[in-house]
Design a protein around this motif. Structure first.
Motif, PDB file in Angstrom:
ATOM      1  N   ILE A 241      10.577 -11.117   5.935  1.00 21.40           N
ATOM      2  CA  ILE A 241      10.599 -11.442   4.506  1.00 21.40           C
ATOM      3  C   ILE A 241      11.544 -12.618   4.249  1.00 21.40           C
ATOM      4  O   ILE A 241      11.247 -13.503   3.440  1.00 21.40           O
ATOM      5  CB  ILE A 241      10.988 -10.210   3.667  1.00 21.40           C
ATOM      6  CG1 ILE A 241       9.818  -9.234   3.626  1.00 21.40           C
ATOM      7  CG2 ILE A 241      11.392 -10.604   2.248  1.00 21.40           C
ATOM      8  CD1 ILE A 241      10.117  -7.922   2.922  1.00 21.40           C
TER       9      ILE A 241
ATOM     10  N   VAL B 136      11.134  -6.134   9.127  1.00 22.98           N
ATOM     11  CA  VAL B 136      10.674  -6.409   7.761  1.00 22.98           C
ATOM     12  C   VAL B 136      11.645  -7.354   7.057  1.00 22.98           C
ATOM     13  O   VAL B 136      11.233  -8.342   6.434  1.00 22.98           O
ATOM     14  CB  VAL B 136      10.483  -5.095   6.966  1.00 22.98           C
ATOM     15  CG1 VAL B 136      10.269  -5.379   5.488  1.00 22.98           C
ATOM     16  CG2 VAL B 136       9.311  -4.306   7.524  1.00 22.98           C
TER      17      VAL B 136
ATOM     18  N   TYR C  50       9.699 -15.670   5.251  1.00 16.79           N
ATOM     19  CA  TYR C  50       8.300 -15.699   4.830  1.00 16.79           C
ATOM     20  C   TYR C  50       7.928 -17.028   4.175  1.00 16.79           C
ATOM     21  O   TYR C  50       6.828 -17.538   4.381  1.00 16.79           O
ATOM     22  CB  TYR C  50       7.991 -14.537   3.873  1.00 16.79           C
ATOM     23  CG  TYR C  50       6.552 -14.500   3.449  1.00 16.79           C
ATOM     24  CD1 TYR C  50       5.564 -14.101   4.342  1.00 16.79           C
ATOM     25  CD2 TYR C  50       6.163 -14.888   2.178  1.00 16.79           C
ATOM     26  CE1 TYR C  50       4.236 -14.066   3.978  1.00 16.79           C
ATOM     27  CE2 TYR C  50       4.830 -14.870   1.803  1.00 16.79           C
ATOM     28  CZ  TYR C  50       3.878 -14.456   2.711  1.00 16.79           C
ATOM     29  OH  TYR C  50       2.559 -14.438   2.350  1.00 16.79           O
TER      30      TYR C  50
ATOM     31  N   TRP D  57       3.808  -5.251   7.332  1.00 17.99           N
ATOM     32  CA  TRP D  57       4.913  -4.709   6.527  1.00 17.99           C
ATOM     33  C   TRP D  57       4.607  -3.283   6.086  1.00 17.99           C
ATOM     34  O   TRP D  57       5.472  -2.413   6.123  1.00 17.99           O
ATOM     35  CB  TRP D  57       5.177  -5.576   5.309  1.00 17.99           C
ATOM     36  CG  TRP D  57       5.813  -6.895   5.607  1.00 17.99           C
ATOM     37  CD1 TRP D  57       6.594  -7.208   6.679  1.00 17.99           C
ATOM     38  CD2 TRP D  57       5.733  -8.083   4.822  1.00 17.99           C
ATOM     39  NE1 TRP D  57       6.996  -8.521   6.603  1.00 17.99           N
ATOM     40  CE2 TRP D  57       6.487  -9.076   5.475  1.00 17.99           C
ATOM     41  CE3 TRP D  57       5.089  -8.400   3.630  1.00 17.99           C
ATOM     42  CZ2 TRP D  57       6.619 -10.364   4.970  1.00 17.99           C
ATOM     43  CZ3 TRP D  57       5.218  -9.680   3.118  1.00 17.99           C
ATOM     44  CH2 TRP D  57       5.983 -10.650   3.791  1.00 17.99           C
TER      45      TRP D  57
ATOM     46  N   THR E 140       2.068  -8.019  13.061  1.00 21.76           N
ATOM     47  CA  THR E 140       3.058  -9.051  12.762  1.00 21.76           C
ATOM     48  C   THR E 140       2.992 -10.196  13.764  1.00 21.76           C
ATOM     49  O   THR E 140       3.016 -11.369  13.380  1.00 21.76           O
ATOM     50  CB  THR E 140       4.469  -8.436  12.751  1.00 21.76           C
ATOM     51  OG1 THR E 140       4.503  -7.369  11.795  1.00 21.76           O
ATOM     52  CG2 THR E 140       5.533  -9.454  12.389  1.00 21.76           C
TER      53      THR E 140
END
Length: 115
Positions: free
Chosen positions: A31, A27, A34, A53, A107
């Motif tokens: 992020i 995660v 991202y 997520w 993901t």
């Protein structure tokens, strides 16, 4: 507690901790990058990443629950016998593993669709 039971508790605890660590790292990493990912990604990829997520977050929550339930299994009430296969702990560990694998699938799928 005999050595085999103690070792089994250690392995169960370590499995939950490793998946918590991996989920948190995935995660955090996704992020962090991202912005780079989102510029070329379509709406479907962004939605799949958000779902991933959420699934990783659920994996973390169930992993923490498993650790708490293992602690409860190590301190049974009313002199109940000590046992590794505590139903709630087994369910939470299984849920953690399923959410992790499905989160990983979403993901990776989001990343592939963003290419």
């Amino acid at each position: 507690m005999d050595d085999r039971l103690a070792k089994a508790f250690d392995f169960s605890q370590d499995a939950a901790k490793q998946l918590i660590t991996l989920s948190t790292a995935i995660v955090a990493l996704t992020i962090t990058f991202y912005k780079d990912f989102a510029t070329g990604a379509g709406q479907l990829s962004k939605v799949l990443m958000a779902i991933g997520w959420g699934l990783f977050l659920l994996s973390i929550v169930f992993g923490v629950m498993h650790l708490f339930q293992l602690t409860g299994a190590l301190a049974p009430k009313d002199d109940a016998p000590l046992k590794l296969h505590h139903l709630a702990a087994d369910i939470s560990l299984g849920a953690q593993q399923v959410f992790f694998v499905v989160g990983l699938f979403f993901t990776v799928l989001a990343a592939v669709l963003a290419l």
